[in-house]
Write a protein that holds these residues in place. Structure first.
Motif, PDB file in Angstrom:
ATOM      1  N   THR A 291     -47.813  28.176 -27.986  1.00 40.39           N
ATOM      2  CA  THR A 291     -48.835  28.590 -28.941  1.00 40.39           C
ATOM      3  C   THR A 291     -48.439  28.185 -30.355  1.00 40.39           C
ATOM      4  O   THR A 291     -49.297  28.007 -31.227  1.00 40.39           O
ATOM      5  N   GLU A 292     -47.139  28.028 -30.584  1.00 36.64           N
ATOM      6  CA  GLU A 292     -46.626  27.508 -31.855  1.00 36.64           C
ATOM      7  C   GLU A 292     -46.175  26.068 -31.657  1.00 36.64           C
ATOM      8  O   GLU A 292     -45.676  25.692 -30.593  1.00 36.64           O
ATOM      9  N   PHE A 293     -46.335  25.272 -32.726  1.00 37.68           N
ATOM     10  CA  PHE A 293     -45.973  23.863 -32.670  1.00 37.68           C
ATOM     11  C   PHE A 293     -44.453  23.697 -32.585  1.00 37.68           C
ATOM     12  O   PHE A 293     -43.942  22.862 -31.844  1.00 37.68           O
ATOM     13  N   HIS A 294     -43.715  24.490 -33.377  1.00 37.43           N
ATOM     14  CA  HIS A 294     -42.255  24.417 -33.400  1.00 37.43           C
ATOM     15  C   HIS A 294     -41.691  25.831 -33.335  1.00 37.43           C
ATOM     16  O   HIS A 294     -42.017  26.671 -34.174  1.00 37.43           O
ATOM     17  N   CYS A 295     -40.844  26.079 -32.355  1.00 34.20           N
ATOM     18  CA  CYS A 295     -40.220  27.394 -32.209  1.00 34.20           C
ATOM     19  C   CYS A 295     -38.927  27.216 -31.400  1.00 34.20           C
ATOM     20  O   CYS A 295     -38.592  26.104 -30.981  1.00 34.20           O
ATOM     21  N   ALA A 296     -38.191  28.309 -31.206  1.00 34.63           N
ATOM     22  CA  ALA A 296     -36.968  28.250 -30.408  1.00 34.63           C
ATOM     23  C   ALA A 296     -37.311  27.920 -28.941  1.00 34.63           C
ATOM     24  O   ALA A 296     -38.402  28.253 -28.470  1.00 34.63           O
TER      25      ALA A 296
ATOM     26  N   VAL B 131     -47.360  11.516 -31.084  1.00 34.73           N
ATOM     27  CA  VAL B 131     -48.704  12.050 -30.853  1.00 34.73           C
ATOM     28  C   VAL B 131     -48.607  13.481 -30.353  1.00 34.73           C
ATOM     29  O   VAL B 131     -47.903  13.762 -29.377  1.00 34.73           O
ATOM     30  N   SER B 132     -49.326  14.370 -31.009  1.00 32.88           N
ATOM     31  CA  SER B 132     -49.343  15.790 -30.630  1.00 32.88           C
ATOM     32  C   SER B 132     -50.771  16.304 -30.726  1.00 32.88           C
ATOM     33  O   SER B 132     -51.548  15.849 -31.564  1.00 32.88           O
ATOM     34  N   CYS B 133     -51.097  17.274 -29.876  1.00 38.50           N
ATOM     35  CA  CYS B 133     -52.451  17.836 -29.926  1.00 38.50           C
ATOM     36  C   CYS B 133     -52.425  19.323 -29.561  1.00 38.50           C
ATOM     37  O   CYS B 133     -51.501  19.800 -28.892  1.00 38.50           O
ATOM     38  N   TYR B 134     -53.455  20.012 -30.026  1.00 38.21           N
ATOM     39  CA  TYR B 134     -53.612  21.440 -29.799  1.00 38.21           C
ATOM     40  C   TYR B 134     -54.849  21.627 -28.929  1.00 38.21           C
ATOM     41  O   TYR B 134     -55.973  21.328 -29.335  1.00 38.21           O
ATOM     42  N   LEU B 135     -54.625  22.093 -27.701  1.00 36.02           N
ATOM     43  CA  LEU B 135     -55.701  22.218 -26.720  1.00 36.02           C
ATOM     44  C   LEU B 135     -55.543  23.542 -25.965  1.00 36.02           C
ATOM     45  O   LEU B 135     -54.447  23.878 -25.520  1.00 36.02           O
ATOM     46  N   GLN B 136     -56.625  24.274 -25.818  1.00 42.65           N
ATOM     47  CA  GLN B 136     -56.617  25.542 -25.078  1.00 42.65           C
ATOM     48  C   GLN B 136     -55.560  26.510 -25.609  1.00 42.65           C
ATOM     49  O   GLN B 136     -54.919  27.249 -24.855  1.00 42.65           O
ATOM     50  N   GLY B 137     -55.342  26.468 -26.926  1.00 42.89           N
ATOM     51  CA  GLY B 137     -54.451  27.429 -27.567  1.00 42.89           C
ATOM     52  C   GLY B 137     -52.980  27.072 -27.575  1.00 42.89           C
ATOM     53  O   GLY B 137     -52.155  27.868 -28.044  1.00 42.89           O
ATOM     54  N   VAL B 138     -52.615  25.878 -27.077  1.00 44.25           N
ATOM     55  CA  VAL B 138     -51.212  25.459 -27.067  1.00 44.25           C
ATOM     56  C   VAL B 138     -51.105  23.990 -27.475  1.00 44.25           C
ATOM     57  O   VAL B 138     -52.084  23.248 -27.469  1.00 44.25           O
TER      58      VAL B 138
ATOM     59  N   LEU C  27     -40.761  32.619 -22.327  1.00 42.48           N
ATOM     60  CA  LEU C  27     -40.588  32.173 -20.948  1.00 42.48           C
ATOM     61  C   LEU C  27     -41.950  32.163 -20.269  1.00 42.48           C
ATOM     62  O   LEU C  27     -42.624  33.192 -20.193  1.00 42.48           O
ATOM     63  N   HIS C  28     -42.346  31.003 -19.791  1.00 44.14           N
ATOM     64  CA  HIS C  28     -43.642  30.839 -19.129  1.00 44.14           C
ATOM     65  C   HIS C  28     -43.421  31.005 -17.630  1.00 44.14           C
ATOM     66  O   HIS C  28     -43.220  30.029 -16.900  1.00 44.14           O
ATOM     67  N   THR C  29     -43.457  32.250 -17.182  1.00 49.61           N
ATOM     68  CA  THR C  29     -43.129  32.537 -15.784  1.00 49.61           C
ATOM     69  C   THR C  29     -44.259  32.143 -14.836  1.00 49.61           C
ATOM     70  O   THR C  29     -44.024  31.875 -13.661  1.00 49.61           O
ATOM     71  N   GLU C  30     -45.480  32.110 -15.348  1.00 50.26           N
ATOM     72  CA  GLU C  30     -46.602  31.642 -14.541  1.00 50.26           C
ATOM     73  C   GLU C  30     -46.738  30.132 -14.698  1.00 50.26           C
ATOM     74  O   GLU C  30     -46.189  29.526 -15.625  1.00 50.26           O
ATOM     75  N   ASP C  31     -47.479  29.509 -13.807  1.00 52.66           N
ATOM     76  CA  ASP C  31     -47.704  28.072 -13.878  1.00 52.66           C
ATOM     77  C   ASP C  31     -48.319  27.727 -15.245  1.00 52.66           C
ATOM     78  O   ASP C  31     -49.375  28.264 -15.597  1.00 52.66           O
ATOM     79  N   PRO C  32     -47.675  26.862 -16.041  1.00 52.30           N
ATOM     80  CA  PRO C  32     -48.138  26.608 -17.411  1.00 52.30           C
ATOM     81  C   PRO C  32     -49.316  25.631 -17.442  1.00 52.30           C
ATOM     82  O   PRO C  32     -49.208  24.505 -17.945  1.00 52.30           O
ATOM     83  N   VAL C  33     -50.435  26.043 -16.952  1.00 54.15           N
ATOM     84  CA  VAL C  33     -51.594  25.161 -16.810  1.00 54.15           C
ATOM     85  C   VAL C  33     -52.042  24.619 -18.159  1.00 54.15           C
ATOM     86  O   VAL C  33     -52.263  23.411 -18.330  1.00 54.15           O
ATOM     87  N   GLU C  34     -52.185  25.515 -19.149  1.00 57.35           N
ATOM     88  CA  GLU C  34     -52.663  25.079 -20.462  1.00 57.35           C
ATOM     89  C   GLU C  34     -51.677  24.119 -21.114  1.00 57.35           C
ATOM     90  O   GLU C  34     -52.073  23.105 -21.703  1.00 57.35           O
TER      91      GLU C  34
END
Length: 330
Positions: free
Chosen positions: A253-258, A169-176, A79-86
């Protein structure tokens, strides 16, 4: 002798005009009014070498070995309770590159050239192409053509007029990760003047509508099952089928998860909560949704050779609704 008054002539002309417009509307809306557009089955073409990523660009854990570590979010949901900037930044970059890829496709180009465009655009922004070496996937984007539903590998096959092409199209930026997909019709004009392409155009429109309908159900307190039901309702209304084997997924942080998101009616009860981030990515088929995997262990195609289309957004559940993280720039 039969005489026609001016008023009768005007009424007759008006009636003819109305009839003409009715015929035109019926002709344009029916996919069966033009001879079928013949597409040859998609075949494997040679691959070019895997493209390199500059050493200074941060990589996801699987980038070097191809092995995806066990998920820490398999049985619980982040759960991303803070603003999900990344996450928003990664999603926006994925969307910009998707739009670039879609606008670049032309008859005669190859999907490998699109892979080069996507790869270079992503690394230019200091990001890593998420598909690259994910469980050994050899390219930086998925290009799925005609009867290929998903996970198509870019190769040297030239695009042909009338091809239905899904670009994921998918990309990994700033750890996500950011992830999205769209389907286009190669060579089609804005007016949709070629009636032979009407069935493909209709499938693409239905798939997009099913994604929009699914997103409209998303809010805190709503049920995950509503997403699949909304997609199934749209597919049924058009007479299409929704692929059941592949699903949307949590992302971060993971490409595929629940959570894993089914695109058909189901009984998986899960109450949506603020802070959830996941993809919705319906795949509709013009014929049967039964599918099989090529011997490359990636490419997935319809068993009956019918056309497939896919659209995907990454969404974030907010306090009172949903934010689509992968919307195009205004």
């Amino acid at each position: 002798m039969f005489f026609v008054t001016k008023a009768q002539t005007t009424r007759h002309a008006h009636t003819q005009q109305q009839l003409f417009h009715q015929i035109i509307r019926s002709f344009a809306s029916s996919p069966a009014t033009a001879p079928p557009f013949v597409r040859s089955p998609v075949q494997k073409y040679p691959l070019t070498p895997t493209r390199n990523v500059p050493s200074h660009i941060p990589r996801p854990p699987y980038a070097r070995t191809g092995r995806v570590p066990p998920s820490v979010w398999l049985h619980q949901i982040a759960l991303h309770t803070e603003d999900p900037v990344e996450l928003r930044n990664a999603a926006r970059l994925a969307r910009r590159v998707l739009d670039l890829a879609c606008s670049s496709v032309q008859p005669g180009m190859t999907s490998d050239e699109i892979d080069a465009i996507v790869h270079e655009a992503i690394v230019r922004h200091g990001a890593y192409p998420s598909p690259l070496n994910y469980e050994g996937f050899p390219k930086s984007v998925c290009t799925s053509i005609n009867e290929v539903i998903c996970h198509g590998i870019p190769d040297l096959r030239p695009f042909q007029y009338g091809d239905v092409v899904s670009l994921d199209v998918s990309c990994y930026l700033q750890g996500v990760h950011g992830d999205n997909c769209a389907t286009i019709l190669v060579g089609d004009d804005e007016e949709g003047s070629d009636l032979q392409l009407a069935p493909a155009r209709r499938l693409i429109q239905a798939t997009k509508e099913s994604l929009d309908a699914a997103i409209a159900t998303c809010r805190p307190g709503s049920c995950l099952t509503s997403i699949g039901a909304a997609i199934q309702d749209v597919a049924d209304s058009y007479g299409y089928q929704s692929v059941e084997k592949y699903r949307g997924h949590g992302i971060g942080t993971e490409f595929h998860c629940a959570p894993f998101v089914k695109h058909f009616r189901n009984h998986d009860y899960l109450r949506l909560q603020k802070g959830m981030v996941f993809t919705i990515e319906p795949m509709l088929t013009a014929g049967s949704a039964d599918c099989f995997e090529w011997d490359d262990q990636w490419t997935v195609a319809t068993s009956d050779g019918s056309l497939a289309a896919q659209f995907e957004h990454t969404v974030y559940i907010t306090d009172d609704g949903v934010e689509i993280l992968t919307l195009p720039d205004e």
